[in-house]
Design a protein around this motif. Structure first.
Motif, PDB file in Angstrom:
ATOM      1  N   GLU A   1      16.279   9.944  46.082  1.00 35.67           N
ATOM      2  CA  GLU A   1      16.288  11.106  45.189  1.00 35.67           C
ATOM      3  C   GLU A   1      16.972  10.766  43.867  1.00 35.67           C
ATOM      4  N   SER A   2      18.083  10.028  43.938  1.00 33.35           N
ATOM      5  CA  SER A   2      18.785   9.645  42.718  1.00 33.35           C
ATOM      6  C   SER A   2      17.984   8.637  41.904  1.00 33.35           C
ATOM      7  N   LYS A   3      17.399   7.647  42.576  1.00 36.74           N
ATOM      8  CA  LYS A   3      16.613   6.639  41.870  1.00 36.74           C
ATOM      9  C   LYS A   3      15.431   7.256  41.138  1.00 36.74           C
ATOM     10  N   ALA A   4      14.899   8.336  41.693  1.00 33.52           N
ATOM     11  CA  ALA A   4      13.766   9.001  41.057  1.00 33.52           C
ATOM     12  C   ALA A   4      14.160   9.679  39.745  1.00 33.52           C
TER      13      ALA A   4
ATOM     14  N   ALA B   1      21.068  11.106  29.331  1.00 34.92           N
ATOM     15  CA  ALA B   1      21.067  10.057  30.359  1.00 34.92           C
ATOM     16  C   ALA B   1      21.892  10.527  31.553  1.00 34.92           C
ATOM     17  N   ILE B   2      21.403  10.287  32.757  1.00 35.28           N
ATOM     18  CA  ILE B   2      22.073  10.773  33.965  1.00 35.28           C
ATOM     19  C   ILE B   2      22.978   9.683  34.526  1.00 35.28           C
ATOM     20  N   PHE B   3      24.227  10.044  34.774  1.00 32.94           N
ATOM     21  CA  PHE B   3      25.196   9.143  35.403  1.00 32.94           C
ATOM     22  C   PHE B   3      25.364   9.536  36.869  1.00 32.94           C
ATOM     23  N   PHE B   4      25.713   8.523  37.673  1.00 32.05           N
ATOM     24  CA  PHE B   4      25.782   8.727  39.120  1.00 32.05           C
ATOM     25  C   PHE B   4      27.162   8.352  39.665  1.00 32.05           C
ATOM     26  N   ASP B   5      27.339   8.612  40.933  1.00 34.15           N
ATOM     27  CA  ASP B   5      28.584   8.327  41.655  1.00 34.15           C
ATOM     28  C   ASP B   5      29.153   6.968  41.247  1.00 34.15           C
TER      29      ASP B   5
ATOM     30  N   GLY C   1      24.327  23.962  45.278  1.00 33.77           N
ATOM     31  CA  GLY C   1      23.233  23.115  44.844  1.00 33.77           C
ATOM     32  C   GLY C   1      23.588  21.645  44.737  1.00 33.77           C
ATOM     33  N   CYS C   2      24.825  21.255  45.079  1.00 35.91           N
ATOM     34  CA  CYS C   2      25.252  19.859  44.948  1.00 35.91           C
ATOM     35  C   CYS C   2      25.396  19.135  46.282  1.00 35.91           C
ATOM     36  N   ALA C   3      25.096  19.783  47.372  1.00 32.92           N
ATOM     37  CA  ALA C   3      25.237  19.134  48.679  1.00 32.92           C
ATOM     38  C   ALA C   3      24.379  17.867  48.734  1.00 32.92           C
ATOM     39  N   GLY C   4      25.007  16.747  49.058  1.00 36.26           N
ATOM     40  CA  GLY C   4      24.311  15.484  49.220  1.00 36.26           C
ATOM     41  C   GLY C   4      23.897  14.795  47.935  1.00 36.26           C
ATOM     42  N   ARG C   5      24.181  15.361  46.784  1.00 37.55           N
ATOM     43  CA  ARG C   5      23.720  14.776  45.521  1.00 37.55           C
ATOM     44  C   ARG C   5      24.691  13.724  45.003  1.00 37.55           C
TER      45      ARG C   5
END
Length: 471
Positions: A55-58, A40-44, A191-195
């Motif tokens: 992009e994150s919602k996708a 499962a992916i966790f976010f900010d 590879g993490c710019a803006g993510r």
């Protein structure tokens, strides 16, 4: 001989390599694995789900069974089919994958007791049990290893997950909480710019291949559930309601048993945090545990060494430098290791009568420099109405951490300690005071009757220790 009123046990302490599990399936050694979360992916953590980028919602599957309370707290309802697979022996495996947070963060697994049939719930208004806490390493997703495993032995949780009375009243939801922040990685990690994605999380229960029958003999009392560190309000000596007395790191939690138990234990988790200069992360403190007003045990957090977890710390950081450090160096400042779990501690309390009981923690010397940091604490009581709790073969004892020793020469008892002695109290086994001395390290035992007597040494910093004296 020195003796405390109780003892603390801790679950096995090292993160271990984890195999790939599917759920449910037979594993090696006659075991069954039950996969609850699968990468499962966790976010900010400072963002909200609605405001995530497209992009994150996708990255969020439309129908994965996860109730997302926030970007850092997820929940899945455990099905009867999954719970019916639980045997008497139970392990919990957690795997954290590197994305775009390259710092050490706190994560934890919880069980929420949600009214039967509810499709959602408010975490702050729900009884919850923290069953495992861990610290992520400093990980750069471009370097191997890109994940870190944690293993928890928790046979005692099997009784709770198989509790027929509990399951008739509640649905049991497995929460995965992991607060991450991508801002440093946005600048530092290729590879993490803006993510906004920070970690992946996988949770698997591993149990006997032979399910165990349901139980109806359990008494469970949630006592306190830690608050997210970024919100504050946990155990410290400066926040309102965070301590019994302002300026003193002492906190008492009361709970009530509605029925007698023939055997009981208290499961609790603590970890010291505060990364500012002089913060509590970097100062090992003695933790005194009291039960119903009596000193029950003493422990000092921290591993002998954090070197076993160096391999997971692939991002340069201020904790792991270029060279290995000695055990003494780690023990001089490390309360926990990035890439390691925090121990689940168990205080056995034995038979208890129904009614009110108190559990207290005192952390002498804690400063919380600049009024920063805290000690997240989670506690629950577990008991049985008849018989005794099962043994815990995978649990190792924490030895009492006494600061002094005593010697007896004839009728004179001498206390040896680097900390000033404030008083010495001598009692017979019936609780009658036989002698009392102040500001001295010596006391006469001439008034002691034959048999067991009790010597209580109180120190200038507030710690006390008990000794049995045989005459």
């Amino acid at each position: 001989m020195a003796k405390l009123y109780g003892k603390i046990l801790i679950a096995s302490s090292m993160a271990m390599c984890m195999s790939a599990y599917s759920a449910p399936a037979a594993a090696d050694g006659g075991e069954t694995s039950i996969r609850i979360y699968d990468e499962a992916i966790f976010f900010d953590g400072y963002n909200v789900l609605e405001n995530l980028s497209d992009e994150s919602k996708a990255m969020i599957p439309e129908d994965d069974g996860i109730l997302r309370h926030s970007t850092s707290l997820y929940s899945i309802r455990l099905t009867d089919e999954q719970l019916d697979l639980i045997g008497e022996n139970l392990k919990m495996l957690v795997d954290i994958g590197a994305l775009c947070d390259n710092y050490d963060r706190i994560g934890n697994i919880n069980i929420a007791l949600v009214p039967k049939g509810a499709e959602s719930y408010v975490p702050e208004e729900t009884q919850r049990l923290e069953i495992g806490r861990f610290i992520t390493p400093f990980m750069n997703k471009n370097y191997e290893p890109t994940s870190v495993p944690y293993e928890f032995e928790m046979d005692y949780m099997s009784l709770i997950l198989r509790d027929e009375r509990l399951r008739e009243q509640y649905d049991l939801w497995a929460e995965f909480e992991l607060f991450g922040i991508p801002y440093a990685a946005n600048e530092q990690v290729r590879g993490c710019a803006g993510r906004q994605d920070v970690f992946t999380g996988t949770l698997t229960f591993v149990t006997d291949s032979e399910p165990a029958p349901k139980t109806d003999n359990n008494v469970l009392v949630p006592i306190v559930m830690k608050k997210p560190e970024h919100k504050g309000g946990n155990f410290n000596n400066y926040g309102e309601g965070c301590t019994d007395e302002p300026g003193q790191t002492v906190k008492t939690w009361s709970f009530e048993l509605e029925e007698d138990v023939t055997d009981g234990q208290i499961v609790f988790i603590t970890s010291n945090h505060g990364a500012n200069a002089g913060g509590e992360e970097y100062n090992r403190r003695k933790h005194m545990v009291y039960f119903n007003g009596k000193l029950a045990a003493i422990y000092t957090p921290g591993r002998d060494s954090c070197e076993p977890f160096r391999v997971y710390n692939t991002q340069l950081n201020g904790i792991y430098g270029y060279n290995e450090m000695s055990d003494e160096a780690w023990q001089s400042f490390s309360n926990w290791c990035p890439g390691d779990k925090i121990d689940n501690r168990i205080l056995y309390v034995g038979p208890l009568a129904k009614g009110k009981h108190d559990f207290k923690i005192k952390v002498l010397g804690a400063k919380f420099a600049d009024r920063q940091g805290d000690i997240p604490v989670s506690i629950f009581f577990q008991g049985v109405r008849e018989g005794s709790l099962p043994g815990h073969a995978a649990v190792s004892e924490v030895k009492p951490d006494f600061r002094s020793g005593i010697t007896i020469d004839g009728d004179i008892c001498t206390v040896s300690s680097d900390v000033p002695v404030q008083s010495i109290l001598l009692y017979d086994i019936a609780g009658n005071l036989l002698a009392m001395e102040f500001d001295t390290c010596k006391v006469s035992l001439s008034a002691c009757p034959p048999g067991v007597n009790v010597l209580i040494v109180e120190y200038a910093d507030g710690l006390s220790e008990n000794y049995k004296i045989m005459r």
